[in-house]
Structures are given as structure tokens and as C-alpha cells.
Design a protein around this motif. Structure first.
Motif, PDB file in Angstrom:
ATOM      1  N   GLU A 256      -2.778   7.631  13.473  1.00 44.07           N
ATOM      2  CA  GLU A 256      -4.181   8.060  13.519  1.00 44.07           C
ATOM      3  C   GLU A 256      -4.948   7.330  14.621  1.00 44.07           C
ATOM      4  O   GLU A 256      -5.813   7.910  15.284  1.00 44.07           O
ATOM      5  CB  GLU A 256      -4.830   7.823  12.160  1.00 44.07           C
ATOM      6  CG  GLU A 256      -4.313   8.768  11.075  1.00 44.07           C
ATOM      7  CD  GLU A 256      -4.683   8.301   9.673  1.00 44.07           C
ATOM      8  OE1 GLU A 256      -5.353   7.244   9.561  1.00 44.07           O
ATOM      9  OE2 GLU A 256      -4.268   8.960   8.708  1.00 44.07           O
ATOM     10  N   LEU A 257      -4.622   6.048  14.819  1.00 43.05           N
ATOM     11  CA  LEU A 257      -5.290   5.284  15.877  1.00 43.05           C
ATOM     12  C   LEU A 257      -4.928   5.785  17.269  1.00 43.05           C
ATOM     13  O   LEU A 257      -5.637   5.501  18.235  1.00 43.05           O
ATOM     14  CB  LEU A 257      -4.925   3.798  15.755  1.00 43.05           C
ATOM     15  CG  LEU A 257      -5.490   3.043  14.551  1.00 43.05           C
ATOM     16  CD1 LEU A 257      -4.932   1.624  14.506  1.00 43.05           C
ATOM     17  CD2 LEU A 257      -7.022   3.010  14.595  1.00 43.05           C
TER      18      LEU A 257
ATOM     19  N   LEU B 124      -5.593  -3.990  12.295  1.00 43.10           N
ATOM     20  CA  LEU B 124      -4.670  -3.359  11.353  1.00 43.10           C
ATOM     21  C   LEU B 124      -3.642  -4.379  10.860  1.00 43.10           C
ATOM     22  O   LEU B 124      -3.285  -4.379   9.673  1.00 43.10           O
ATOM     23  CB  LEU B 124      -3.972  -2.181  12.032  1.00 43.10           C
ATOM     24  CG  LEU B 124      -3.144  -1.256  11.121  1.00 43.10           C
ATOM     25  CD1 LEU B 124      -4.030  -0.619  10.050  1.00 43.10           C
ATOM     26  CD2 LEU B 124      -2.451  -0.178  11.942  1.00 43.10           C
TER      27      LEU B 124
ATOM     28  N   GLU C   9      -7.516  -2.790  17.972  1.00 48.78           N
ATOM     29  CA  GLU C   9      -7.237  -1.969  16.792  1.00 48.78           C
ATOM     30  C   GLU C   9      -5.954  -2.414  16.106  1.00 48.78           C
ATOM     31  O   GLU C   9      -5.878  -2.485  14.867  1.00 48.78           O
ATOM     32  CB  GLU C   9      -7.139  -0.501  17.191  1.00 48.78           C
ATOM     33  CG  GLU C   9      -8.474   0.128  17.558  1.00 48.78           C
ATOM     34  CD  GLU C   9      -8.335   1.527  18.128  1.00 48.78           C
ATOM     35  OE1 GLU C   9      -9.283   2.334  17.982  1.00 48.78           O
ATOM     36  OE2 GLU C   9      -7.286   1.814  18.751  1.00 48.78           O
TER      37      GLU C   9
ATOM     38  N   ASP D 296      -1.698   4.434   1.410  1.00 47.01           N
ATOM     39  CA  ASP D 296      -2.408   3.988   2.608  1.00 47.01           C
ATOM     40  C   ASP D 296      -1.333   3.502   3.574  1.00 47.01           C
ATOM     41  O   ASP D 296      -1.163   2.312   3.805  1.00 47.01           O
ATOM     42  CB  ASP D 296      -3.387   2.865   2.250  1.00 47.01           C
ATOM     43  CG  ASP D 296      -4.269   2.462   3.429  1.00 47.01           C
ATOM     44  OD1 ASP D 296      -4.289   3.202   4.433  1.00 47.01           O
ATOM     45  OD2 ASP D 296      -4.914   1.400   3.342  1.00 47.01           O
TER      46      ASP D 296
ATOM     47  N   LYS E 254       0.822  -1.213   0.000  1.00 47.02           N
ATOM     48  CA  LYS E 254       0.000   0.000   0.000  1.00 47.02           C
ATOM     49  C   LYS E 254       0.855   1.260   0.000  1.00 47.02           C
ATOM     50  O   LYS E 254       0.355   2.341  -0.311  1.00 47.02           O
ATOM     51  CB  LYS E 254      -0.936  -0.013   1.211  1.00 47.02           C
ATOM     52  CG  LYS E 254      -1.910  -1.195   1.201  1.00 47.02           C
ATOM     53  CD  LYS E 254      -2.935  -1.084   2.313  1.00 47.02           C
ATOM     54  CE  LYS E 254      -3.909  -2.254   2.274  1.00 47.02           C
ATOM     55  NZ  LYS E 254      -4.975  -2.127   3.295  1.00 47.02           N
TER      56      LYS E 254
ATOM     57  N   GLU F 215       1.290   5.879   9.228  1.00 51.68           N
ATOM     58  CA  GLU F 215       0.285   6.925   9.424  1.00 51.68           C
ATOM     59  C   GLU F 215      -0.981   6.358  10.053  1.00 51.68           C
ATOM     60  O   GLU F 215      -1.603   7.017  10.902  1.00 51.68           O
ATOM     61  CB  GLU F 215      -0.041   7.584   8.088  1.00 51.68           C
ATOM     62  CG  GLU F 215       1.065   8.471   7.555  1.00 51.68           C
ATOM     63  CD  GLU F 215       0.619   9.241   6.327  1.00 51.68           C
ATOM     64  OE1 GLU F 215       0.448  10.462   6.411  1.00 51.68           O
ATOM     65  OE2 GLU F 215       0.445   8.611   5.265  1.00 51.68           O
ATOM     66  N   ARG F 216      -1.350   5.161   9.655  1.00 52.31           N
ATOM     67  CA  ARG F 216      -2.541   4.533  10.237  1.00 52.31           C
ATOM     68  C   ARG F 216      -2.339   4.297  11.736  1.00 52.31           C
ATOM     69  O   ARG F 216      -3.250   4.505  12.541  1.00 52.31           O
ATOM     70  CB  ARG F 216      -2.825   3.217   9.517  1.00 52.31           C
ATOM     71  CG  ARG F 216      -3.241   3.369   8.038  1.00 52.31           C
ATOM     72  CD  ARG F 216      -4.706   3.761   7.910  1.00 52.31           C
ATOM     73  NE  ARG F 216      -5.566   2.739   8.453  1.00 52.31           N
ATOM     74  CZ  ARG F 216      -5.939   1.623   7.793  1.00 52.31           C
ATOM     75  NH1 ARG F 216      -5.498   1.413   6.548  1.00 52.31           N
ATOM     76  NH2 ARG F 216      -6.745   0.739   8.347  1.00 52.31           N
TER      77      ARG F 216
ATOM     78  N   LEU G 152       1.081   2.460   6.509  1.00 54.95           N
ATOM     79  CA  LEU G 152       0.909   1.758   7.772  1.00 54.95           C
ATOM     80  C   LEU G 152       1.285   2.627   8.970  1.00 54.95           C
ATOM     81  O   LEU G 152       0.565   2.667   9.973  1.00 54.95           O
ATOM     82  CB  LEU G 152       1.759   0.479   7.759  1.00 54.95           C
ATOM     83  CG  LEU G 152       1.805  -0.327   9.055  1.00 54.95           C
ATOM     84  CD1 LEU G 152       0.413  -0.740   9.504  1.00 54.95           C
ATOM     85  CD2 LEU G 152       2.697  -1.563   8.872  1.00 54.95           C
TER      86      LEU G 152
ATOM     87  N   GLU H 198      -5.173  -6.494   8.209  1.00 51.68           N
ATOM     88  CA  GLU H 198      -5.305  -5.762   6.942  1.00 51.68           C
ATOM     89  C   GLU H 198      -3.994  -5.727   6.171  1.00 51.68           C
ATOM     90  O   GLU H 198      -3.991  -5.812   4.945  1.00 51.68           O
ATOM     91  CB  GLU H 198      -5.789  -4.343   7.238  1.00 51.68           C
ATOM     92  CG  GLU H 198      -6.021  -3.499   5.999  1.00 51.68           C
ATOM     93  CD  GLU H 198      -6.484  -2.093   6.329  1.00 51.68           C
ATOM     94  OE1 GLU H 198      -6.319  -1.201   5.463  1.00 51.68           O
ATOM     95  OE2 GLU H 198      -6.988  -1.874   7.448  1.00 51.68           O
TER      96      GLU H 198
END
Length: 557
Positions: A24-25, A40, A36, A16, A12, A20-21, A18, A43
Motif C-alpha cells: 500500500e505504501l 512501519l 515510511e 493487519d 497482527k 500488504e502494508r 505487514l 509499529e
């Protein structure tokens, strides 16, 4: 490093991302929940333990961060200024003890008493106005400090107009990438992040890695306590930094520029994002720049609090969503970097010099400074000076001119300057007249210019306590990849604390063995660099430190 995790993360990539995700969480409660992280991991086809190892490392994603509402700066400049205990006492009138966390250096070293509240930085007398701050939309406190240049300014002059930027880039695009390479080589520009490595060699290595996808990364994670010169460039001259990335991309064949920007600089995040939008509106970023065949665009990655990410391989691992551990080299990032692709990594000040080189030529840049240290250097001076601020001087300028003429001398008695961050040289004040601001002068005298942050150590501050702080900082920030740094930094902290607090006397031979192990056995400059200021202290402040050491031989002898 895991090439498997790198490959999975690259599926990704930046679209998208990882890392940054994960960030954000964490933004709502301070850290992601285990559920969470599990979702993740599914995914991204990774094991939950890998993501937990990553999230639990950073200051602003680890579980200990949950429930924090305000963060006090624990950097060396604020610590030495003695402002933080009073600041915390004031904050306790508004927050519970468990709601107050810590951050490392917020770049407010010129006035101290620094803290972050609701994503904005404050310093000076701001804590006294906290009731008013809480009642209005947070905007951040006073950010004014002196900015002066000695001689011809390169990095502190007025920002070039957008038309001037367009003209310079248009001229570049009419030529060849080899022309840019030649200009940089002629300039003899060396990296300003600490090591002083010739930038042309880095560029050539990345260019020689062949065609295909490549990245240019701006290391804007200015983590050295006491430094804020990169912050100045990011907030007041962001276009020159971004255009330096674009120029580098054209030279080496990269199309994507990533600004890895520290979370402790919220104002910089805004200014860089606005500058990117201005460049896009002017046609200087995106597809087919100025109707050429060259495309280049930018992506901001917000760091999450880890000093070791100033090391380029740890930074790359961070962007990939891995635990930011230092990687064994070779391969070097120029051959195998982000997502396994050739990557050029350099710091803010290095990149900011490239626009001048493009406009004026490499020879003009090389004509400033010394033979081996060309151009100018930014120094950031803390509140120990009468006129703290960011000063730009030609390489080779006497350090005494910076301290006495530009900064106006000291506000209070100072016994040493810590220059170049926690791993930089510890310079006793009587050595100031012997030094000039360049790589060779500092190295020749047993110091390190590094990033050129300058912190004044008060005459009243115990040197043993400062050394304990340096080891504690290293222990906290160690990535844990290598034993010498992970264990040695903690042992150093423990010995110095015991000597200071309990009257324990440290075996000099044992302590020297520890420093040698750190220096020779560490994978990167975090563990390998801490012996330099410690040895400087032992050399120049031996009389003060003598009561804490003994010549007694170890049992092993």
C-alpha cells in the motif's frame, strides 16, 4: 528465514498484514520512502533494515520503480515475438523514457505487444489506441483467446451452478474429512505447478500436523513467461479454485484460505474477489458453513512482482513481510509454514481439480489419463501457433496432436518449443512426435512438463541469445539466499553475452562446471532448474552454438 521475524509478523497476522502494508505504501509513488519504512518497522517492532531488504526486492516496491507510469512486458513470449521494441517506441510518443518500466509476463502471450497502464493490461494493437485509452477510464484491452478441450473436459467445462456447488459441499459436510482424503488418494492427483508431487501426500502431512490453526494457500503467482492457464481459471472458473481450497481445508483441518495473486494479473484480482463474495452470499464461506461445525474463509494477498515467490517457502516468507528467500527444509510447510503454523500450499490448476473429484469421485478422475499421470492437463500456447490459446487434454495425449491438430501448427518456422517455463525443457521440433503430455514421457526424454506453457522459438532467433536471456531472467529473479544461484546465474549471463557480443569463446568444461554447481548447489528449482534447458540446447543445437564455445582446458587443469 527468521523465526523471530515470523513471530513478530504473526502478532497482527492477516488482519493487519505487514506485506500488504508495504504494498500500500508503494502504490502512490511506486516505492515507500525510508521514513515510511522506519515508521512501519517501529509499529511491527522490527529493524528498518529488515523492511528495506523486503521492499527493495520486489519489482513494484523497489526504489527503481518510482515515477513509472507504464510497464512493458519483458517475458520470453513477447521477446521472441519481436513486438516489444516497436511497442516501446510507440509508448515513447506518450511517455518519457524514465516513465516506462518493465514487468515480467502479463499473460498476454497469445497476441504479445503487452503492456500495463494504470493498473490494467493491454496487448495486440492497443498501443495504437493509447490516446483514446488515456482519455477514458482504463478497463484493460482485449482478452480473448481460444479455449478448447480434447475429450471429456474437467477444467474447461461450463461452470457449475451455485446450487450445484451447494449440493456438493453439503454432501461433503455430511461425511468425514477422511472421506475427502480417500477420494484424493484414489484419484492419484499430482501437483500441476511443476514438480508433480502427489497431492494426497501433501494433504496427509498437513492433516497429521495435529489440531490448531492451519492455512491453505493457493499459489496464484503464475510467473512462468508464456503461461496463462492459471489466469484462465482465475478469471473464468474462480469458484472451482476457491472451492478446491475449501475442500482441502475441510480435509486437513484449516479454516483460512489465502489466494496469493500476482500483481501482473489485475483482471484476475477482480474476478476472484467477486467469486469470494458470491460464495459468501451463498453461505459457502464464513462461519459455520451450511449450519455445520466447519468454518472457512478467504483472503486475497496481492503479490508485488517476484518470480521466486512461486516457490512455496519464499511465498510464505513474502506473506509474512520478510524478504522472500527460499527456506531450508525440513521443516516443510505442512509442519511449519505461514506464521509457523501447518500450511498446505498448491497451485491454481491443482486446486481446481478437487471439485470434480468431490462430485464425480476419485476413481472417475483416475480413469482419465495414464496410470501415473491421471486427469487432464492445461497447456497454454503462445502466438507462434496459428491458434494460440488454452487447451485441455487428457494426460498421455500425443504432443503432436496438441501442436498440429488443436493449435493448427506454426505461423512461422520454429526450431524448438520451450515447455514448462524458463526452467522447463527445450524441445527441438523433431522430438515433438516422440512426446506425450504427461510427467513420465517428458522426464524420460530429458525434458520437464512443468506448468505446460508452450513457447515457440523462431528458427531465426539465435539460440545463444535465448540462453543469455534465460540466465539474465534467473539472475534478476534470484532471491540471493544461496551462492550458486545468486552468483552462478550472473556468471552464465556474462559469459554468454561476451560470447555473443564480443566474439569470446566459452570454455566448455568451465561452463559445465557452472551448470553442475547450479544444479547441485542451489536451494530451489530456480538455480537448480536452469541447467536443464541449457543442456537441452547444447545437446540439440550444438552445431549452432559451437562457434561460441571452445574445448580448451581451464588453467586449473
Amino acid at each position: 528465514m527468521s523465526r523471530n521475524l515470523t513471530s513478530l509478523s504473526s502478532r497482527k497476522g492477516l488482519s493487519d498484514n505487514l506485506f500488504e502494508r508495504l504494498g500500500e505504501l508503494s502504490e502512490k509513488d511506486g516505492a515507500p520512502t525510508r521514513e515510511e519504512l522506519r515508521l512501519l518497522a517501529e509499529e511491527f517492532l522490527m529493524g528498518p533494515a529488515s523492511l528495506y531488504g523486503t521492499a527493495s526486492f520486489y519489482d513494484f516496491t523497489r526504489p527503481e520503480n518510482k515515477g513509472k507510469k507504464v510497464y512493458v512486458c519483458n517475458g520470453a513470449a513477447c521477446r521472441l515475438a519481436g513486438t516489444q521494441e516497436g511497442l516501446k517506441a510507440g509508448l515513447l510518443q506518450h511517455f518519457k523514457e524514465e516513465e516506462i518500466g518493465e514487468m515480467c509476463c502479463l499473460g498476454r502471450c497469445y497476441e504479445n505487444a503487452s503492456f500495463q497502464y494504470q493498473g490494467h493490461n493491454y496487448s495486440g494493437q492497443a498501443a495504437a489506441q493509447l490516446d483514446a485509452i488515456k482519455d477514458q477510464e482504463p478497463t484493460g484491452g482485449n482478452s480473448r483467446y481460444a479455449v478448447k478441450a480434447l475429450g471429456r473436459p474437467l477444467l474447461t467445462e461450463a461452470m457449475p451452478t451455485m446450487e450445484g456447488c451447494r449440493y456438493a459441499i453439503a454432501q461433503m459436510l455430511k461425511g468425514q474429512p477422511e472421506d475427502v482424503m480417500a477420494a484424493v488418494e484414489l484419484s492419484r492427483l499430482r501437483g500441476r505447478g511443476g514438480a508433480g508431487f502427489p497431492y494426497a501426500l501433501k494433504m496427509q502431512a498437513c492433516r497429521d500436523a495435529g489440531a490448531g490453526k492451519k492455512f491453505v494457500i493457493c499459489n496464484a503467482d503464475e510467473g512462468d513467461p508464456g503461461s496463462y492457464s492459471d489466469r484462465y481459471l482465475l478469471e473464468h472458473r474462480p469458484e472451482t479454485v476457491l472451492l478446491g481450497m475449501l475442500i482441502s481445508g475441510y480435509a486437513v483441518g484449516a479454516q483460512t484460505g489465502i489466494v496469493y495473486l500476482r500483481a501482473e494479473y489485475p483482471e484476475s484480482l477482480v474476478s476472484v474477489q467477486q467469486a469470494i463474495e458470491r460464495l459468501r452470499s451463498a453461505g459457502l464461506a464464513g462461519e459455520g458453513i451450511m449450519n455445520s461445525g466447519f468454518s472457512f474463509d478467504f483472503k486475497i494477498i496481492r503479490a508485488r512482482g517476484a518470480y521466486v515467490c512461486g516457490e512455496e517457502t519464499a511465498l510464505i516468507g513474502s506473506i509474512e513481510g520478510q524478504r522472500p528467500e527460499v527456506r531450508v527444509r525440513p521443516p516443510f510447510p505442512a509442519q511449519e509454514g505461514l506464521f509457523g503454523k501447518p500450511t498446505l500450499v498448491n497451485n491454481v490448476e491443482t486446486l481446481a481439480n478437487l471439485f470434480f473429484i468431490l462430485e464425480k469421485g476419485g476413481e472417475a478422475f483416475a480413469g482419465i489419463g495414464t496410470e501415473k499421470s491421471t486427469g487432464t492437463k492445461l497447456l497454454s500456447l503462445d502466438s507462434a501457433f496459428r491458434n494460440p490459446g488454452v487447451y485441455e487434454v487428457p494426460m498421455g495425449t500425443p504432443l503432436a496432436v496438441v501442436v498440429n491438430d488443436l493449435a493448427g501448427g506454426f505461423r512461422k518456422p520454429v526450431k524448438a518449443l520451450h515447455i514448462g517455463g524458463p526452467l522447463g525443457g527445450l524441445v527441438p521440433v523433431f522430438k515433438i512426435p516422440e512426446l506425450t503430455v504427461d510427467f513420465e514421457s517428458f522426464a524420460g526424454n530429458g525434458f520437464l512438463l512443468g506448468h505446460a506453457s508452450v513457447i515457440g522459438i523462431p528458427a531465426s532467433f539465435p539460440m545463444v541469445a535465448y540462453l543469455e536471456h534465460l540466465f539474465a531472467f534467473t539472475a534478476h529473479e534470484s532471491c540471493g539466499k544461496c551462492f550458486p544461484c545468486r552468483l552462478g546465474s550472473k556468471r552464465g549471463e556474462e559469459m554468454l553475452h561476451k560470447a555473443r557480443a564480443e566474439g569470446y569463446r566459452i570454455d566448455k568444461l568451465l561452463f559445465e562446471d557452472l551448470l553442475e554447481t547450479l544444479e547441485k548447489g542451489s536451494l530451489c528449482a530456480l538455480g537448480g532448474g536452469i541447467p536443464l534447458p541449457v543442456r537441452n540446447a547444447l545437446q540439440y543445437f550444438g552445431e549452432e552454438l559451437e562457434p561460441f564455445f571452445t574445448e580448451q582446458k581451464t588453467a586449473a587443469q
